[in-house]
Each structure stands twice: as structure tokens, then as C-alpha cells.
Design a protein around this motif. Sequence first.
Motif, PDB file in Angstrom:
ATOM      1  N   ARG A  24      46.824  46.598  41.378  1.00 55.43           N
ATOM      2  CA  ARG A  24      45.884  46.168  41.714  1.00 55.43           C
ATOM      3  C   ARG A  24      44.904  48.193  42.697  1.00 55.43           C
ATOM      4  O   ARG A  24      44.112  47.928  43.085  1.00 55.43           O
ATOM      5  CB  ARG A  24      46.630  45.123  43.615  1.00 55.43           C
ATOM      6  CG  ARG A  24      46.373  43.914  43.240  1.00 55.43           C
ATOM      7  CD  ARG A  24      47.522  43.940  41.957  1.00 55.43           C
ATOM      8  NE  ARG A  24      47.271  41.892  42.033  1.00 55.43           N
ATOM      9  CZ  ARG A  24      48.321  41.181  40.848  1.00 55.43           C
ATOM     10  NH1 ARG A  24      48.411  41.745  40.009  1.00 55.43           N
ATOM     11  NH2 ARG A  24      47.324  40.848  40.946  1.00 55.43           N
ATOM     12  N   PRO A  68      36.456  44.478  48.356  1.00 50.27           N
ATOM     13  CA  PRO A  68      36.910  42.434  47.771  1.00 50.27           C
ATOM     14  C   PRO A  68      38.368  42.067  48.810  1.00 50.27           C
ATOM     15  O   PRO A  68      39.255  43.059  48.867  1.00 50.27           O
ATOM     16  CB  PRO A  68      37.021  43.320  45.795  1.00 50.27           C
ATOM     17  CG  PRO A  68      36.418  44.360  45.722  1.00 50.27           C
ATOM     18  CD  PRO A  68      36.051  45.191  46.755  1.00 50.27           C
ATOM     19  N   ALA A  69      37.472  41.013  49.111  1.00 43.98           N
ATOM     20  CA  ALA A  69      38.583  40.715  49.876  1.00 43.98           C
ATOM     21  C   ALA A  69      39.402  40.471  48.512  1.00 43.98           C
ATOM     22  O   ALA A  69      40.864  40.510  49.362  1.00 43.98           O
ATOM     23  CB  ALA A  69      38.272  39.452  51.010  1.00 43.98           C
ATOM     24  N   THR A  70      39.557  39.295  47.527  1.00 46.71           N
ATOM     25  CA  THR A  70      40.795  38.807  46.817  1.00 46.71           C
ATOM     26  C   THR A  70      41.906  40.320  46.374  1.00 46.71           C
ATOM     27  O   THR A  70      42.855  40.138  46.654  1.00 46.71           O
ATOM     28  CB  THR A  70      40.060  38.489  45.374  1.00 46.71           C
ATOM     29  OG1 THR A  70      39.448  37.165  46.633  1.00 46.71           O
ATOM     30  CG2 THR A  70      41.471  37.867  44.675  1.00 46.71           C
ATOM     31  N   LEU A  71      41.277  41.569  46.006  1.00 44.81           N
ATOM     32  CA  LEU A  71      41.994  42.307  45.644  1.00 44.81           C
ATOM     33  C   LEU A  71      42.551  43.118  46.617  1.00 44.81           C
ATOM     34  O   LEU A  71      43.487  43.891  46.555  1.00 44.81           O
ATOM     35  CB  LEU A  71      41.038  43.574  45.491  1.00 44.81           C
ATOM     36  CG  LEU A  71      41.489  44.548  44.932  1.00 44.81           C
ATOM     37  CD1 LEU A  71      42.589  44.795  43.527  1.00 44.81           C
ATOM     38  CD2 LEU A  71      40.672  45.871  44.323  1.00 44.81           C
ATOM     39  N   TRP A  94      43.771  41.421  49.581  1.00 50.56           N
ATOM     40  CA  TRP A  94      44.748  40.715  49.635  1.00 50.56           C
ATOM     41  C   TRP A  94      45.810  40.295  48.987  1.00 50.56           C
ATOM     42  O   TRP A  94      46.861  40.460  49.186  1.00 50.56           O
ATOM     43  CB  TRP A  94      44.791  38.845  50.208  1.00 50.56           C
ATOM     44  CG  TRP A  94      45.180  37.778  49.938  1.00 50.56           C
ATOM     45  CD1 TRP A  94      45.077  37.107  49.277  1.00 50.56           C
ATOM     46  CD2 TRP A  94      46.100  37.921  50.879  1.00 50.56           C
ATOM     47  NE1 TRP A  94      46.383  36.099  49.592  1.00 50.56           N
ATOM     48  CE2 TRP A  94      46.743  36.370  50.478  1.00 50.56           C
ATOM     49  CE3 TRP A  94      45.561  37.602  52.301  1.00 50.56           C
ATOM     50  CZ2 TRP A  94      47.650  35.848  51.524  1.00 50.56           C
ATOM     51  CZ3 TRP A  94      46.940  37.499  53.393  1.00 50.56           C
ATOM     52  CH2 TRP A  94      47.206  36.835  53.009  1.00 50.56           C
ATOM     53  N   ARG A  95      45.447  40.897  47.590  1.00 50.96           N
ATOM     54  CA  ARG A  95      46.534  40.208  46.814  1.00 50.96           C
ATOM     55  C   ARG A  95      47.209  42.185  46.168  1.00 50.96           C
ATOM     56  O   ARG A  95      48.606  42.224  46.431  1.00 50.96           O
ATOM     57  CB  ARG A  95      45.884  40.588  45.059  1.00 50.96           C
ATOM     58  CG  ARG A  95      45.204  39.185  44.603  1.00 50.96           C
ATOM     59  CD  ARG A  95      44.456  39.262  43.442  1.00 50.96           C
ATOM     60  NE  ARG A  95      44.146  37.804  43.278  1.00 50.96           N
ATOM     61  CZ  ARG A  95      43.344  37.250  42.107  1.00 50.96           C
ATOM     62  NH1 ARG A  95      43.379  38.161  41.049  1.00 50.96           N
ATOM     63  NH2 ARG A  95      43.040  36.227  42.248  1.00 50.96           N
TER      64      ARG A  95
END
Length: 252
Positions: free
Chosen positions: A31, A197-200, A202-203
Amino acid sequence: MVRALLVRGMLAGLAAGVVALAVSYLLGEPRVEAAVAFEESHAHGHGHGEELFSRTLQSTGGLATGVLLFGTAVGGVAALAFCFALGRTGRLAPRATAALVSLAALAGLYLVPFLKYPANPPSVGDPDTIGRRTALYVLMMLLGVLLASAAAVLGRALVPRFGAWYASVAAAGALLLAVGLAYALLPGVDEVPADFPATLLWRFRLAALAVQAALWTAFGLLFGELAERVLRPGPAPAAARTPPPLPAPSVR
């Protein structure tokens, strides 16, 4: 006895740091690499100066040094907290006391400040506000430790009057109320770029949480076992328990 527990706490912290290092390398570093790539793709030709340490060194030797030193240091501090808590938390055995101390450390040192000021990848945040953000995080961490300690004292004081169950519920409620007030009074920090990126994000935050959870879980299990052996040593070997034979009477 305190010295023996302190040494074992530091050793358990070092071993727990190895576990946290593996989790950080497997979950966190990918990440971080993605966040660095995002930052570089949005630099638009503006140089950030030459790096003092390469990313390869940062993700290997630098990461290992930081995590292992951190694990050893907090292991020693947690061992001292264990010495203070032992015998003051009811009839809990050393393993259960070590687990309780680890859980309290995870909650007070990490979860409380994390929920207010969650971890962000390298490309998130204004470099000019890093001092302010760090000060707010440390303040929230200190408040978490102080409020958790105050809740423990409150719960213990209420046990003779209300019993262990209701005293624990009252202490937990008081802790949640105090933490909520601290969240409301302290300023927030929101510097995530709109196009990040919201996914990045969050992860990355889940990986940071997993590292701390792995560290304190491993420490609680390892130190609990070591403390149990120090405080409750096993029975002596059979040879040591067998009394020496009586001397045979002399015949004249």
C-alpha cells in the motif's frame, strides 16, 4: 522478580516485533508503494529533492529497525505495567493479566488515537502541518492512556458497592463518554486529496491496524507464557523431591 519480568517483556516485545514486521511487510508495504506511485504521478515535474535513503532501504532495513526497536521498547513498558496490574485485577492468572495489559495497551495507545486521527499513507497530508498533526496524535494517545487508567481506578473503586459486573459496565461507560468528549473538543484533520483512491486509503489503514493488532496479540501470548513460568514455576524434578536414603546402621 521485576527485573526478570522486565527482561522477558523486552524479549517478548522483540519477538512480537518480528511478527508485526512480517505483517507490515506483507500488508503495509504494497500500500505504501501504491501511495508513493500515486504521489509521483501527481508531482507534475516538481522535484522533491534527493532522497536520503532509498525506498528499498526504507522498506527493508529501515522498517525492520523501527518495528523491532519499537516492539522491544513497548515490551519493556508493558512488562512494568504488568507488574503494577498483577494482583490488582482480581484473581487473574499471569497469562490472563498479560492478555488484559496487551488489550488495554492496544486500545489506549492505538485504537483511541487511531479513530480520531487515522493513519495516512505517505502521499496524504500537507508537509507544513506535520508538526501539528503529530502533536494532536500524541495528545490523543496520552489522553487514551490517562482515561483508560482512570476508568480502571474507577471500576476498582465501584466493585465493593456495585459488584464486579456493574462496576465494569460503569467504568466502560465513563471511558466511552470521556473519549467521546475528547473527540468532540479536539480539532479534526482532513488532508486527504479529493482524487486519492478511497480503496487504497482504506486498505492502508486496515494494514496499519493489523500491524498493531499482531504486535500486541503476539506480545500478550508470549509474555503471558514467560511470566507464568517465572511466577508459577513447575514442580521440582522427581530426583530433587526424593529425600536422600538414610544411612545404614553400623554393625559391630
